[in-house]
Design an enzyme around this catalytic site. Structure first.
Site, PDB file in Angstrom:
ATOM      1  N   SER A  28       0.836  -1.198   0.000  1.00  0.00           N
ATOM      2  CA  SER A  28       0.000   0.000   0.000  1.00  0.00           C
ATOM      3  C   SER A  28       0.866   1.242   0.000  1.00  0.00           C
ATOM      4  CB  SER A  28      -0.878   0.002   1.251  1.00  0.00           C
ATOM      5  OG  SER A  28      -1.473   1.267   1.420  1.00  0.00           O
TER       6      SER A  28
ATOM      7  N   LYS B  26       2.323  -3.304   5.717  1.00  0.00           N
ATOM      8  CA  LYS B  26       2.361  -3.281   4.251  1.00  0.00           C
ATOM      9  C   LYS B  26       3.794  -3.132   3.728  1.00  0.00           C
ATOM     10  CE  LYS B  26      -1.864  -3.845   2.802  1.00  0.00           C
ATOM     11  NZ  LYS B  26      -2.214  -5.192   2.295  1.00  0.00           N
TER      12      LYS B  26
ATOM     13  N   TYR C 245      -0.843  -0.380   9.863  1.00  0.00           N
ATOM     14  CA  TYR C 245      -1.083  -0.819   8.486  1.00  0.00           C
ATOM     15  C   TYR C 245       0.146  -0.532   7.603  1.00  0.00           C
ATOM     16  CZ  TYR C 245      -3.730  -0.950   4.042  1.00  0.00           C
ATOM     17  OH  TYR C 245      -4.189  -1.224   2.784  1.00  0.00           O
TER      18      TYR C 245
HETATM   19  P1  NAI Z   1     -12.068  -5.191   1.251  1.00  0.00           P
HETATM   20  O1  NAI Z   1     -12.348  -4.964   2.694  1.00  0.00           O
HETATM   21  O2  NAI Z   1     -13.170  -5.030   0.284  1.00  0.00           O
HETATM   22  O3  NAI Z   1     -11.424  -6.635   1.011  1.00  0.00           O
HETATM   23  C1  NAI Z   1     -10.649  -7.313   1.943  1.00  0.00           C
HETATM   24  C2  NAI Z   1     -11.224  -8.695   2.113  1.00  0.00           C
HETATM   25  O4  NAI Z   1     -10.369  -9.456   2.977  1.00  0.00           O
HETATM   26  C3  NAI Z   1     -12.621  -8.687   2.765  1.00  0.00           C
HETATM   27  O5  NAI Z   1     -13.534  -9.330   1.903  1.00  0.00           O
HETATM   28  C4  NAI Z   1     -12.428  -9.432   4.079  1.00  0.00           C
HETATM   29  O6  NAI Z   1     -13.544 -10.234   4.466  1.00  0.00           O
HETATM   30  C5  NAI Z   1     -11.201 -10.287   3.773  1.00  0.00           C
HETATM   31  N1  NAI Z   1     -10.476 -10.674   4.979  1.00  0.00           N
HETATM   32  C6  NAI Z   1     -10.180  -9.907   6.045  1.00  0.00           C
HETATM   33  N2  NAI Z   1      -9.531 -10.636   6.957  1.00  0.00           N
HETATM   34  C7  NAI Z   1      -9.384 -11.883   6.447  1.00  0.00           C
HETATM   35  C8  NAI Z   1      -8.774 -13.073   6.922  1.00  0.00           C
HETATM   36  N3  NAI Z   1      -8.193 -13.123   8.112  1.00  0.00           N
HETATM   37  N4  NAI Z   1      -8.804 -14.172   6.123  1.00  0.00           N
HETATM   38  C9  NAI Z   1      -9.394 -14.145   4.909  1.00  0.00           C
HETATM   39  N5  NAI Z   1     -10.008 -13.045   4.430  1.00  0.00           N
HETATM   40  C10 NAI Z   1     -10.005 -11.929   5.190  1.00  0.00           C
HETATM   41  O7  NAI Z   1     -10.858  -4.198   0.899  1.00  0.00           O
HETATM   42  P2  NAI Z   1     -10.034  -3.948  -0.449  1.00  0.00           P
HETATM   43  O8  NAI Z   1      -9.881  -2.497  -0.597  1.00  0.00           O
HETATM   44  O9  NAI Z   1     -10.547  -4.738  -1.568  1.00  0.00           O
HETATM   45  O10 NAI Z   1      -8.574  -4.485  -0.007  1.00  0.00           O
HETATM   46  C11 NAI Z   1      -7.887  -5.538  -0.636  1.00  0.00           C
HETATM   47  C12 NAI Z   1      -6.404  -5.394  -0.326  1.00  0.00           C
HETATM   48  O11 NAI Z   1      -5.892  -4.217  -0.930  1.00  0.00           O
HETATM   49  C13 NAI Z   1      -6.095  -5.274   1.158  1.00  0.00           C
HETATM   50  O12 NAI Z   1      -4.897  -5.973   1.439  1.00  0.00           O
HETATM   51  C14 NAI Z   1      -5.871  -3.792   1.331  1.00  0.00           C
HETATM   52  O13 NAI Z   1      -5.069  -3.510   2.454  1.00  0.00           O
HETATM   53  C15 NAI Z   1      -5.190  -3.454   0.033  1.00  0.00           C
HETATM   54  N6  NAI Z   1      -5.236  -2.048  -0.330  1.00  0.00           N
HETATM   55  C16 NAI Z   1      -6.412  -1.469  -0.705  1.00  0.00           C
HETATM   56  C17 NAI Z   1      -6.414  -0.144  -1.084  1.00  0.00           C
HETATM   57  C18 NAI Z   1      -7.627   0.516  -1.613  1.00  0.00           C
HETATM   58  O14 NAI Z   1      -7.506   1.667  -2.067  1.00  0.00           O
HETATM   59  N7  NAI Z   1      -8.785  -0.125  -1.588  1.00  0.00           N
HETATM   60  C19 NAI Z   1      -5.193   0.693  -0.994  1.00  0.00           C
HETATM   61  C20 NAI Z   1      -4.022  -0.038  -0.648  1.00  0.00           C
HETATM   62  C21 NAI Z   1      -4.063  -1.362  -0.307  1.00  0.00           C
END
Ligand code: NAI
Length: 308
Positions: A158, A175, A171
């Site tokens: 990130s 990351k 975080y």
């Molecule tokens: P999101 O919250 O929609 O997706 C994350 C998913 O991970 C969720 O569906 C959640 O249920 C699942 N999850 C959480 N803990 C878990 C576990 N212990 N085991 C299995 N699944 C688990 O968020 P998003 O934005 O799609 O994030 C995806 C990745 O991208 C994350 O790693 C986030 O940190 C990273 N990210 C996202 C950014 C953004 O702008 N959306 C920016 C930078 C990084």
């Protein structure tokens, strides 16, 4: 801009695991991998934005979407923080399809607070899910990929880790740790056809919906990030790359080393360093070292040169 045949990058006969694929970016990654021929393990613990609760249903509904479009997928509710559950998820993929070619470490959640207000539990929970979650999944597929002489792994990093963001010390630390993990695994995997990269996405998901303006969120579709992930995990993809992706723009971030200033061993070294601050901060001639040793080599070379 160069054009290309529409879907020439394919993943037929390949098996992919995408963690946290029940929604947001992971869902988009899973759908696109499946649309291009991969058999996909759709993993999601189905937790809330802060990591609480759990249900298999988000992963199952993405599996249904993939199947409805003619693809192949299975759901997994393993928590990436539970190494035994992760191993079982990988075993499930092996029983079903006999190999694992691609791992996209994407699962995670947030516990944003300033460092002064953050509890150690909030810090540990974030390190646990983002860093250790990726470590557990990578460890579980590593020997399989080594045996196959083929593997593609993506760590989702990130901009918070790369550049810092207020209220995200836990975080950001987790990351950036993934960048360190990638730097070494890319070296260790090279001999075995395993390529390891980082993806730094920006996307409108439930994770960011409160952090940005609606008109900006409209541009930041997860589907605009996924081509970057597909590029990283493709057969001819790179290794040891930090790819930043959002709203259709792709860029590369690097950890660099400047040419530096030789001061030597002397009692007034700190005063001389201060006097040479402009040269220290000068970024011209910066390089991207391919291994950590290059820093030592540069320092030893300068010291030897000064002694001549
Ligand atoms: P999101 O919250 O929609 O997706 C994350 C998913 O991970 C969720 O569906 C959640 O249920 C699942 N999850 C959480 N803990 C878990 C576990 N212990 N085991 C299995 N699944 C688990 O968020 P998003 O934005 O799609 O994030 C995806 C990745 O991208 C994350 O790693 C986030 O940190 C990273 N990210 C996202 C950014 C953004 O702008 N959306 C920016 C930078 C990084």
């Amino acid at each position: 801009m160069a054009t290309s045949s529409h879907t020439s990058i394919r993943f037929d006969d390949q098996v992919a695991i995408v963690t946290g694929a029940g929604g947001g970016l992971g869902r988009s990654h899973a759908l696109q991998l499946a649309a291009r021929g991969a058999k996909v393990v759709v993993n999601d613990l189905g937790v809330a934005r802060d990591g609480t609760g759990n249900t298999l249903s988000p992963a199952e509904s993405v599996v249904e979407e993939i199947k409805a479009a003619g693809g192949q997928a299975i759901a997994s509710a393993a928590s990436v923080t539970d190494p035994a559950a992760v191993e079982e998820m990988v075993n499930q993929a092996m029983r079903q399809w006999g190999r694992v070619d691609i791992l996209v470490n994407n699962a995670g959640f947030l516990r944003d607070k300033t460092f002064s207000k953050m509890t150690l539990d909030d810090f540990r929970a974030i390190v646990d899910v983002h860093l250790m979650g990726a470590v557990h999944c990578t460890k579980a597929v590593w020997e399989i990929m080594r045996q196959q002489n083929y593997g593609r792994i993506v760590m989702t990093t990130s901009s918070s880790g790369l550049f810092g963001n207020f209220g995200q010390s836990n975080y950001g630390a987790a990351k950036m740790a993934l960048v360190g993990l990638m730097q070494t695994l890319a070296l260790e995997g090279q001999k075995y056809g395993i390529r390891v990269n980082c993806l730094a996405p920006t996307a409108a998901t439930r994770m960011t919906e409160e952090l940005m303006r609606p008109e900006d969120l409209a541009l930041l579709k997860p589907e605009c990030v996924t081509p970057g992930m597909l590029y990283l995990v493709s057969r001819d993809g790179p290794t040891k790359t930090i790819l930043c992706a959002g709203a259709g723009t792709f860029s590369r971030s690097s950890v660099t080393l400047s040419d530096g200033v030789y001061i030597g061993e002397r009692p007034d070294a700190v005063e001389l360093l201060k006097a040479n601050e402009a040269r220290l901060q000068d970024r011209s001639g910066e390089t991207v070292p391919t291994t950590g040793f290059q820093q030592s080599i540069m320092e030893i070379t300068k010291a030897r040169g000064a002694k001549k």
